[in-house]
Motif scaffolding. Structure first.
Motif, PDB file in Angstrom:
ATOM      1  N   SER A 169       0.832  -1.202   0.000  1.00 50.80           N
ATOM      2  CA  SER A 169       0.000   0.000   0.000  1.00 50.80           C
ATOM      3  C   SER A 169       0.866   1.251   0.000  1.00 50.80           C
ATOM      4  N   GLN A 170       0.917   1.937  -1.146  1.00 48.11           N
ATOM      5  CA  GLN A 170       1.713   3.159  -1.258  1.00 48.11           C
ATOM      6  C   GLN A 170       1.209   4.235  -0.309  1.00 48.11           C
ATOM      7  N   LEU A 171      -0.093   4.244  -0.087  1.00 45.35           N
ATOM      8  CA  LEU A 171      -0.735   5.271   0.728  1.00 45.35           C
ATOM      9  C   LEU A 171      -0.358   5.146   2.202  1.00 45.35           C
ATOM     10  N   ASP A 172       0.019   3.946   2.624  1.00 43.96           N
ATOM     11  CA  ASP A 172       0.380   3.709   4.020  1.00 43.96           C
ATOM     12  C   ASP A 172       1.893   3.661   4.239  1.00 43.96           C
TER      13      ASP A 172
ATOM     14  N   HIS B 231       9.386 -11.531  -1.688  1.00 39.27           N
ATOM     15  CA  HIS B 231       8.868 -11.608  -0.316  1.00 39.27           C
ATOM     16  C   HIS B 231       7.349 -11.562  -0.387  1.00 39.27           C
ATOM     17  N   ARG B 232       6.718 -12.639   0.047  1.00 38.67           N
ATOM     18  CA  ARG B 232       5.283 -12.800  -0.128  1.00 38.67           C
ATOM     19  C   ARG B 232       4.503 -12.274   1.083  1.00 38.67           C
ATOM     20  N   GLY B 233       3.214 -11.967   0.870  1.00 39.89           N
ATOM     21  CA  GLY B 233       2.340 -11.622   1.979  1.00 39.89           C
ATOM     22  C   GLY B 233       1.797 -10.207   1.988  1.00 39.89           C
ATOM     23  N   TRP B 234       1.891  -9.484   0.862  1.00 37.95           N
ATOM     24  CA  TRP B 234       1.493  -8.072   0.827  1.00 37.95           C
ATOM     25  C   TRP B 234       0.070  -7.858   0.298  1.00 37.95           C
ATOM     26  N   ASP B 235      -0.697  -8.904   0.115  1.00 40.22           N
ATOM     27  CA  ASP B 235      -2.033  -8.780  -0.477  1.00 40.22           C
ATOM     28  C   ASP B 235      -3.062  -8.516   0.629  1.00 40.22           C
ATOM     29  N   GLN B 236      -3.121  -7.268   1.084  1.00 41.20           N
ATOM     30  CA  GLN B 236      -3.840  -6.950   2.321  1.00 41.20           C
ATOM     31  C   GLN B 236      -5.239  -6.387   2.058  1.00 41.20           C
ATOM     32  N   HIS B 237      -6.145  -7.303   1.699  1.00 44.41           N
ATOM     33  CA  HIS B 237      -7.542  -6.938   1.491  1.00 44.41           C
ATOM     34  C   HIS B 237      -8.268  -6.722   2.822  1.00 44.41           C
ATOM     35  N   TYR B 238      -7.695  -7.198   3.886  1.00 47.15           N
ATOM     36  CA  TYR B 238      -8.290  -7.082   5.223  1.00 47.15           C
ATOM     37  C   TYR B 238      -7.149  -7.059   6.237  1.00 47.15           C
ATOM     38  N   ASN B 239      -7.443  -6.595   7.441  1.00 47.81           N
ATOM     39  CA  ASN B 239      -6.429  -6.532   8.515  1.00 47.81           C
ATOM     40  C   ASN B 239      -5.150  -5.838   8.072  1.00 47.81           C
TER      41      ASN B 239
ATOM     42  N   TYR C  93      -8.890  -1.788   8.507  1.00 49.13           N
ATOM     43  CA  TYR C  93      -9.379  -1.625   7.148  1.00 49.13           C
ATOM     44  C   TYR C  93      -8.551  -2.512   6.225  1.00 49.13           C
ATOM     45  N   GLY C  94      -9.047  -2.711   5.023  1.00 50.13           N
ATOM     46  CA  GLY C  94      -8.301  -3.399   3.975  1.00 50.13           C
ATOM     47  C   GLY C  94      -8.366  -2.563   2.710  1.00 50.13           C
ATOM     48  N   ARG C  95      -7.519  -2.871   1.754  1.00 52.63           N
ATOM     49  CA  ARG C  95      -7.513  -2.129   0.488  1.00 52.63           C
ATOM     50  C   ARG C  95      -7.419  -3.126  -0.666  1.00 52.63           C
ATOM     51  N   ASP C  96      -8.093  -2.801  -1.744  1.00 51.92           N
ATOM     52  CA  ASP C  96      -8.091  -3.646  -2.939  1.00 51.92           C
ATOM     53  C   ASP C  96      -6.887  -3.287  -3.818  1.00 51.92           C
ATOM     54  N   HIS C  97      -6.689  -4.066  -4.881  1.00 49.87           N
ATOM     55  CA  HIS C  97      -5.615  -3.813  -5.849  1.00 49.87           C
ATOM     56  C   HIS C  97      -5.842  -2.478  -6.543  1.00 49.87           C
ATOM     57  N   HIS C  98      -4.739  -1.809  -6.889  1.00 50.98           N
ATOM     58  CA  HIS C  98      -4.859  -0.538  -7.609  1.00 50.98           C
ATOM     59  C   HIS C  98      -3.629  -0.347  -8.496  1.00 50.98           C
TER      60      HIS C  98
ATOM     61  N   PHE D 259       1.171   3.738  -8.004  1.00 51.56           N
ATOM     62  CA  PHE D 259       1.806   3.050  -6.884  1.00 51.56           C
ATOM     63  C   PHE D 259       3.264   3.485  -6.804  1.00 51.56           C
ATOM     64  N   THR D 260       3.938   3.038  -5.764  1.00 46.08           N
ATOM     65  CA  THR D 260       5.301   3.511  -5.481  1.00 46.08           C
ATOM     66  C   THR D 260       6.308   2.382  -5.584  1.00 46.08           C
ATOM     67  N   MET D 261       7.451   2.699  -6.200  1.00 43.55           N
ATOM     68  CA  MET D 261       8.630   1.830  -6.170  1.00 43.55           C
ATOM     69  C   MET D 261       9.827   2.721  -5.865  1.00 43.55           C
ATOM     70  N   TRP D 262      10.911   2.113  -5.403  1.00 46.36           N
ATOM     71  CA  TRP D 262      12.128   2.911  -5.227  1.00 46.36           C
ATOM     72  C   TRP D 262      13.340   2.174  -5.765  1.00 46.36           C
ATOM     73  N   LEU D 263      14.344   2.961  -6.134  1.00 40.87           N
ATOM     74  CA  LEU D 263      15.618   2.460  -6.643  1.00 40.87           C
ATOM     75  C   LEU D 263      16.734   3.007  -5.772  1.00 40.87           C
TER      76      LEU D 263
END
Length: 469
Positions: free
Chosen positions: A56-59, A323-331, A386-391, A395-399
């Motif tokens: 979540s880029q927003l968080d 690194h897996r586990g970033w699909d945060q639709h809830y919690n 709260y949870g967030r859906d895909h968007h 979104f944000t990436m960094w180098l």
């Protein structure tokens, strides 16, 4: 069998006696790596830190304090427009604006805004080039990851690491050019599947596919000789297999046979090189402390970051961490805290470690996922949850390192963190820029398959000169 019934390979095989040495060399050259950059590279190697699931880029990186006043109100239809949504929220009647519950502060001379969940990254903010205007057409995981990693939403094309191996080869003849390391996040949620084709070679010769390292047993499958088979016997066995393969190569002129020969030899050399590389026993206590307590746990993200630094030192061209586990639709608040706890300190330590060893300047680090998350919540918005859906629209990436501008914040999203407002960066633009830093012209790195020339950026992509030092 007449000529009309023959395959192309069979025809060449039957005619091999009359082709001649020069023609044979030309045919075999089709599948070989270019092994030379188009121009002087800024980066010699890549460490790709892929956050599978969509952080979540927003968080984390895209601070939008103005959303606090709108928290809980209905998301404006004028901003939503006709954007595609996943089936998880397209039919959701209420889409409440959901401001981040995490505090943000500015870091370093660059003044980069980062979430309280990333205190260690905050301390290396001036080494990072943060792109807040990434966008993609994909809104589901598999096409999103596949597009970012291969340049196309549909499977079957070579991965970025395979293209890098094909274009530049390896710096170390005893190690593969492309290595993959996978870790599981601390958030207790089902992990989205990762398919081996994401580090596959597609239609490129198979020696360019990624080699997946494991956290237990042999670092690479079948690395050790079976019980009762000595090293000398193994060498004799490989010599016999090589002789048979070369005889078949002379008959069929199939470049993949030559690839098979080289892979057998690589596997033999890896039997001595890989165990030393993957052992962390010679790392100092200070190094483990820098990467965090999980760096002593095999298979953790922290341990994989430390292993990635060792691989960079040893000449591995492309090191891919998932690194897996970033699909945060809830919690999301609780799970995001856990995920950031996994990666914050190791990412910062990797940057610092490479810099101290004089490797950051020519090592390009990439951090990000396949897309971001929505500004409105998925499901019911609760006071502390709260949870967030895909968007995919922003979104944000960094180098970091590898000749990109340190301390840069590139691009901007709108006040709702829902659309790109300035300096959009498409997936193809990012990949074109990354190849450029490796000394490769993305329009010239091509491979002919099925009657056409393919490339990582398909028919798109532009080098983002504003990101480059």
């Amino acid at each position: 069998m007449n000529a009309a019934q023959m395959t192309r390979r069979q025809l060449f095989g039957r005619a091999s006696a009359g082709i001649g040495t020069a023609a044979l060399a030309s045919l075999l050259g089709e599948g070989r790596a270019l092994t030379a950059p188009h121009f002087a590279p800024k980066a010699k190697r890549v460490i790709y830190l892929f956050m599978h699931g969509g952080p979540s880029q927003l968080d984390l990186f895209d601070h939008k304090p103005g959303l606090q006043k709108l928290h809980g109100q209905e998301f404006p239809a004028s901003v939503l427009g006709d954007q595609r949504l996943t089936g998880m929220t397209s039919g959701q009647k209420s889409k409440p604006v959901t401001a981040s519950m995490f505090r943000f502060q500015q870091h370093g001379q660059s003044g980069a805004w980062m979430s309280e969940l990333l205190p260690h990254m905050g301390r290396v903010a001036d080494e990072m080039c943060i792109i807040r205007s990434m966008h993609t057409e994909a809104i589901n995981h598999d096409p999103g990851v596949t597009l970012l990693q291969t340049g196309h939403q549909q499977p079957g094309r070579p991965s970025f690491g395979a293209w890098a191996s094909y274009g530049l080869g390896s710096e170390n003849a005893s190690l593969p050019a492309f290595v993959v390391l996978i870790s599981r996040g601390s958030a207790a949620r089902p992990a989205d599947p990762l398919y081996a084709r994401l580090w596959g070679s597609g239609f490129l010769p198979s020696n360019h596919q990624g080699v997946s390292f494991r956290s237990s047993g042999d670092p690479v499958l079948y690395l050790s000789n079976p019980p009762g088979l000595s090293a000398a016997t193994r060498r004799d066995e490989l010599d016999v297999i090589q002789a048979l393969n070369r005889k078949q190569l002379a008959q069929q002129l199939d470049p993949e046979i030559e690839t098979r020969i080289s892979q057998y030899e690589m596997a033999y050399r890896m039997q001595s090189s890989v165990p030393d590389l993957s052992s962390l026993k010679d790392e100092s206590a200070a190094t483990f402390e820098a990467y965090g307590p999980q760096s002593r746990v095999p298979g953790s993200f922290a341990a994989n970051c430390l292993l990635a630094r060792r691989m960079a030192e040893s000449g591995v061209r492309f090191i891919q961490l998932y690194h897996r586990g970033w699909d945060q639709h809830y919690n999301l608040p609780s799970d995001l805290r856990l995920q950031c706890g996994d990666i914050d300190q190791p990412c910062a330590a990797l940057i610092t470690d490479l810099k101290q060893r004089g490797l950051l300047d020519d090592t390009l680090i990439i951090w990000g996922g396949e897309f971001g998350r929505t500004t409105f919540s998925q499901g019911k918005l609760e006071p502390t949850n709260y949870g967030r859906d895909h968007h995919g629209r922003c979104f944000t990436m960094w180098l970091a390192g590898g000749g990109v501008k340190p301390g840069l914040q590139y691009g901007e999203t709108d006040d709702f963190c829902f659309n790109v407002a300035r300096d959009p960066v498409h997936v193809h633009d990012l990949n074109a820029t990354l190849l450029h830093q490796l000394g490769i012209d993305h329009e010239r790195l091509t491979y002919r398959a099925e009657g056409r020339d393919f490339r990582l950026t398909d028919v798109h992509g532009r080098v983002l000169k504003g990101l480059l030092a």
